[in-house]
Design an enzyme around this catalytic site. Structure first.
Site, short mmCIF file in Angstrom:
data_model
loop_
_atom_site.label_atom_id
_atom_site.label_comp_id
_atom_site.label_asym_id
_atom_site.label_seq_id
_atom_site.Cartn_x
_atom_site.Cartn_y
_atom_site.Cartn_z
N PRO A 1 5.13 -38.61 -16.83
CG PRO A 1 4.21 -40.07 -15.23
CD PRO A 1 3.95 -38.78 -15.95
N GLY A 2 5.35 -40.65 -18.72
CA GLY A 2 5.58 -41.55 -19.85
C GLY A 2 4.49 -42.56 -20.13
N GLY A 3 3.35 -42.46 -19.43
CA GLY A 3 2.27 -43.42 -19.68
C GLY A 3 1.84 -43.43 -21.14
CE LYS A 4 -2.61 -39.63 -21.23
NZ LYS A 4 -2.43 -38.79 -20.05
CD GLU B 1 7.96 -33.19 -18.49
OE1 GLU B 1 6.93 -33.65 -19.01
OE2 GLU B 1 7.96 -32.16 -17.78
NE ARG C 1 6.06 -34.00 -14.75
CZ ARG C 1 5.06 -34.74 -14.27
NH1 ARG C 1 4.97 -34.94 -12.98
NH2 ARG C 1 4.15 -35.25 -15.08
CB CYS D 1 -6.38 -35.51 -16.48
SG CYS D 1 -5.17 -34.58 -15.53
N1 SAM Z 1 1.64 -37.40 -20.99
C1 SAM Z 1 2.13 -37.68 -19.65
C2 SAM Z 1 1.83 -39.13 -19.32
O1 SAM Z 1 0.94 -39.71 -19.90
O2 SAM Z 1 2.55 -39.71 -18.48
C3 SAM Z 1 1.54 -36.73 -18.64
C4 SAM Z 1 1.82 -35.30 -18.97
S1 SAM Z 1 1.27 -34.16 -17.76
C5 SAM Z 1 -0.42 -34.12 -18.00
C6 SAM Z 1 1.79 -32.64 -18.44
C7 SAM Z 1 3.29 -32.42 -18.50
O3 SAM Z 1 3.50 -31.09 -19.02
C8 SAM Z 1 4.00 -32.46 -17.16
O4 SAM Z 1 4.99 -33.45 -17.20
C9 SAM Z 1 4.62 -31.08 -17.00
O5 SAM Z 1 5.93 -31.11 -16.45
C10 SAM Z 1 4.64 -30.56 -18.41
N2 SAM Z 1 4.59 -29.07 -18.48
C11 SAM Z 1 4.25 -28.19 -17.52
N3 SAM Z 1 4.35 -26.94 -17.98
C12 SAM Z 1 4.76 -27.00 -19.24
C13 SAM Z 1 5.05 -26.03 -20.23
N4 SAM Z 1 4.93 -24.74 -20.01
N5 SAM Z 1 5.47 -26.49 -21.42
C14 SAM Z 1 5.60 -27.81 -21.66
N6 SAM Z 1 5.33 -28.76 -20.77
C15 SAM Z 1 4.91 -28.37 -19.57
#
Ligand code: SAM
Length: 468
Positions: free
Chosen positions: A118-121, A139, A144, A237
């Site tokens: 959701p954009g924290g990083k 994304e 999302r 994580c």
């Molecule tokens: N970096 C984000 C933050 O700090 O808010 C959190 C990211 S979360 C750990 C991983 C993200 O990867 C999710 O939003 C998910 O929808 C996306 N994702 C899932 N499968 C994926 C894929 N095959 N290719 C790319 N992104 C994917």
């Protein structure tokens, strides 16, 4: 053996962690029974940590590895405070704050966050770059990606390009153009166990292995987008070595042109090359880092920082351009200038090309080409065009800097003023003064627009954000 501390955890996870950590596993299980840690990262695009500490309603305990990061007591309801709606901070668990610090983007660089919602990083990276250069936040999941757009808007990020694409398509479209790339990979989420019942329920060893496979290919795609000599950060994580050290070891085997770099952050623990598959020797993996919930105040993360060995090649520097988006007509430019003159004290689009996407007027930064890519935002959304007038956007209100705000065209409300609640609920406000657009501000920071006519401020706070 099940104990009261492991009863809620998947049995196979417990066995795996006991095998890896030995006696220390019990401290991990005990930590996983405790409350999750609440963290707040001050949005330094809007104010310094020092200034925030002066107005903070809560005591703040510093996060050792992030100068803008603080631990809050678990009962602080910081997500409901108007300072949140104003974008003064982002609620982020503290170990997640180490990731953008490890990537350490510099103003002027072209940066990509490949899995950004959701954009924290992405918000943290934008703050470190101080809105000085373009960040592409991608994304793959549409819903999302919308949340990502809303969060970056609230934080006042001006030079983001938000795409909704598969990483493979971005690699094909752009190639090796980014100075820094972040892959915060989708993972089995063991570090989410104390926050999310879903993470506990979804966990299985098979899912760990499936995630690792997907991470291998995502990391290859991330590397394909990095320019020679660039820096790539990979994070998860989760605690599982299959998704962490083993992904990095396999990546280094496939990409001998990358080396691990140290991550100099206070309070973090080294990665564990001793957890690689039997016989695999990669001592450099001690340069990766782990944040463990039994050792620090946070949920847990793994981070690896990789540098491409090559030299930047002038011939493959990205062509950043206005993308063929047409500059706006003289008439529209005049409408914008009139809005600035009557409402603001400086032009936030100064020096940027104005362009339109449908009915929306944007200040466009120079970006990599966007043709054929699903793009949700490119730059700062300024206003919506309604026949012969402009309606200033919520994005614009949230992105304004102090020198761009005309204080005579604001209505300042304190966080506990009942009128603020009324405004956030979408009601009009009674207020005498000149007719026209004005900004509602809290502690001097815009929270949204209103339009005064005959001593009544019509509410322009977005419907989707209003309090019930
Ligand atoms: N970096 C984000 C933050 O700090 O808010 C959190 C990211 S979360 C750990 C991983 C993200 O990867 C999710 O939003 C998910 O929808 C996306 N994702 C899932 N499968 C994926 C894929 N095959 N290719 C790319 N992104 C994917």
């Amino acid at each position: 053996m099940q104990t009261s501390e492991t009863a809620a955890l998947p049995q196979v996870f417990v066995e795996r962690m006991r095998k890896l950590l030995g006696p220390e596993a019990e401290a991990l299980f005990a930590a996983l029974q405790a409350n999750p840690v609440t963290g707040l990262r001050v949005n330094t695009l809007k104010l310094s940590s020092k200034r925030f500490a002066e107005i903070s309603p809560w005591p703040l305990k510093p996060v050792p590895w992030c100068p803008a990061g603080f631990v809050l007591s678990t009962d602080a309801q910081a997500g409901k405070h108007p300072f949140h709606a104003v974008g003064l901070y982002y609620l982020q668990e503290p170990s997640a704050m180490a990731v953008a610090e490890a990537l350490a983007p510099q103003a002027g660089e072209l940066v990509l966050d490949l899995a950004a919602a959701p954009g924290g990083k992405a918000g943290h990276l934008s703050a470190l770059m101080n809105n000085q250069s373009v960040i592409v936040a991608n994304e793959v999941n549409r819903a999302r990606a919308r949340a990502l757009t809303q969060n970056l808007e609230r934080l006042g990020v001006r030079k983001a390009v938000i795409t909704n694409e598969k990483p493979r398509r971005l690699a094909r479209a752009w190639g090796a153009i980014f100075d820094r790339v972040l892959l915060d990979a989708p993972c089995s989420g063991e570090g989410l166990f104390r926050k999310s019942a879903d993470a506990l329920e979804m966990w299985s060893e098979n899912n760990v292995l499936a995630c690792a496979k997907r991470q291998d290919s995502l990391l290859d795609e991330a590397a394909a987008l990095l320019r020679p000599g660039g820096v790539l950060v990979y994070s998860t994580c989760t605690f599982a070595p299959e998704e962490n050290e083993q992904v990095i070891a396999a990546f280094l085997d496939r990409h001998p042109d990358f080396v691990l770099q140290s991550i100099d952050l206070a309070g973090v623990a080294p990665g564990r090359p001793d957890w690689l598959a039997a016989g695999v020797q990669k001592p450099a993996l001690t340069k990766t880092v782990r944040l463990w919930p039994q050792l620090i105040a946070g949920e847990g993360h793994f981070i690896a920082k990789l540098q491409h060995r090559g030299e930047p090649d002038a011939n493959i520097r990205p062509e950043l351009s206005n993308n063929g988006f047409k500059p706006v007509s003289g008439q529209l430019k005049t409408l914008w200038q009139r809005l600035v003159k009557t409402t603001l004290s400086a032009d936030p689009a100064q020096g940027r090309q104005l362009t339109t996407f449908g009915e929306q007027l944007y200040a466009l930064p120079k970006t990599p080409h966007l043709s054929g890519l699903r793009t949700m935002r490119a730059g700062l959304w300024l206003a919506t065009i309604k026949k012969d007038r402009l309606i200033p956007s919520h994005s614009l209100a949230l992105a304004l800097k102090a020198n761009e705000i005309d204080r005579e065209k604001t209505l300042e409300l304190s966080p506990n003023d009942p009128r603020l609640k009324q405004y956030l609920q979408g009601h009009p406000l009674d207020d005498k003064g000149e007719d026209g657009w004005l900004l509602i501000t809290v502690a001097g920071f815009p929270i949204g627009w209103g339009r005064r006519a005959k001593s009544i401020i019509k509410n322009a706070y977005p419907k989707g954000l209003r309090l019930a």
